[in-house]
Write a protein that holds these residues in place. Structure first.
Motif, PDB file in Angstrom:
ATOM      1  N   LEU A  51     -25.485   7.709   3.556  1.00  0.00           N
ATOM      2  CA  LEU A  51     -26.576   8.196   2.714  1.00  0.00           C
ATOM      3  C   LEU A  51     -27.397   9.252   3.456  1.00  0.00           C
ATOM      4  O   LEU A  51     -27.746  10.287   2.887  1.00  0.00           O
ATOM      5  N   GLU A  52     -27.673   9.010   4.736  1.00  0.00           N
ATOM      6  CA  GLU A  52     -28.416   9.979   5.546  1.00  0.00           C
ATOM      7  C   GLU A  52     -27.683  11.310   5.653  1.00  0.00           C
ATOM      8  O   GLU A  52     -28.311  12.363   5.698  1.00  0.00           O
ATOM      9  N   SER A  53     -26.364  11.260   5.689  1.00  0.00           N
ATOM     10  CA  SER A  53     -25.582  12.497   5.803  1.00  0.00           C
ATOM     11  C   SER A  53     -25.173  13.033   4.425  1.00  0.00           C
ATOM     12  O   SER A  53     -24.319  13.914   4.337  1.00  0.00           O
ATOM     13  N   ASN A  54     -25.788  12.503   3.376  1.00  0.00           N
ATOM     14  CA  ASN A  54     -25.536  12.930   1.987  1.00  0.00           C
ATOM     15  C   ASN A  54     -24.083  12.754   1.545  1.00  0.00           C
ATOM     16  O   ASN A  54     -23.606  13.470   0.669  1.00  0.00           O
ATOM     17  N   ASP A  55     -23.377  11.810   2.143  1.00  0.00           N
ATOM     18  CA  ASP A  55     -22.020  11.488   1.713  1.00  0.00           C
ATOM     19  C   ASP A  55     -22.128  10.321   0.729  1.00  0.00           C
ATOM     20  O   ASP A  55     -21.904   9.164   1.071  1.00  0.00           O
ATOM     21  N   TYR A  56     -22.491  10.655  -0.504  1.00  0.00           N
ATOM     22  CA  TYR A  56     -22.811   9.639  -1.507  1.00  0.00           C
ATOM     23  C   TYR A  56     -21.598   8.807  -1.919  1.00  0.00           C
ATOM     24  O   TYR A  56     -21.739   7.621  -2.183  1.00  0.00           O
ATOM     25  N   LYS A  86     -30.596   9.080  -6.806  1.00  0.00           N
ATOM     26  CA  LYS A  86     -30.538  10.388  -6.148  1.00  0.00           C
ATOM     27  C   LYS A  86     -29.550  11.317  -6.836  1.00  0.00           C
ATOM     28  O   LYS A  86     -29.655  12.529  -6.737  1.00  0.00           O
ATOM     29  N   ASN A  87     -28.583  10.725  -7.495  1.00  0.00           N
ATOM     30  CA  ASN A  87     -27.566  11.511  -8.192  1.00  0.00           C
ATOM     31  C   ASN A  87     -27.840  11.624  -9.687  1.00  0.00           C
ATOM     32  O   ASN A  87     -26.955  12.019 -10.447  1.00  0.00           O
TER      33      ASN A  87
END
Length: 137
Positions: A51-56, A86-87
């Motif tokens: 999540l921190e690296s935006n790899d949802y 977030k999406n």
């Protein structure tokens, strides 16, 4: 007298075997439970890193794995709902949270559901796509 001693030994042996089997069953249950909790924690940590690296996509998979391992724990539901929000998928978040509420009875999950329903959670996130999704519902 020999017959009494024989019966007593047999009874003691059967009681001993019974106690051993009960201890074995309880022990294996406790070990399995501890392993599930450990795997759950690992899944939550991995999901948070993704999540921190935006790899949802990978975050979703890890949160789903955590929920399968410990459906009675609120963290997996809350984390996955946050990814959905977030999406811009507030409908999916709401459905998931309702399922989580049924399994956990968590007041935090109830708070999130209320926030999605009244729009305050979406306003706090500040993402217009989530607001649009809520309005379409």
């Amino acid at each position: 007298m020999g017959e009494k001693n024989s019966k007593r030994r047999l009874t003691l042996m059967l009681v001993g075997v019974f106690i051993f089997l009960v201890a074995l069953i309880v022990g294996s249950f406790l070990i399995r439970n501890q392993m599930s909790k450990s795997l759950y924690s690992e899944s939550i940590k991995s999901a948070e890193k993704y999540l921190e690296s935006n790899d949802y996509e990978l975050a979703v998979l890890e949160y789903q794995k955590a929920i399968e391992l410990c459906p009675e724990n609120e963290s997996g539901y809350i984390g996955l709902a946050e990814v959905y929000l977030k999406n811009g998928k507030s409908s999916s978040a709401k459905i998931l949270l309702k399922r989580g509420l049924a399994h956990t009875g968590s007041s935090r999950i109830q708070y999130m559901i209320n926030g999605i329903e009244d729009g305050s959670l979406l306003a706090d996130a500040g993402e217009t796509e989530m607001k649009k999704d809520t309005m379409q519902e």
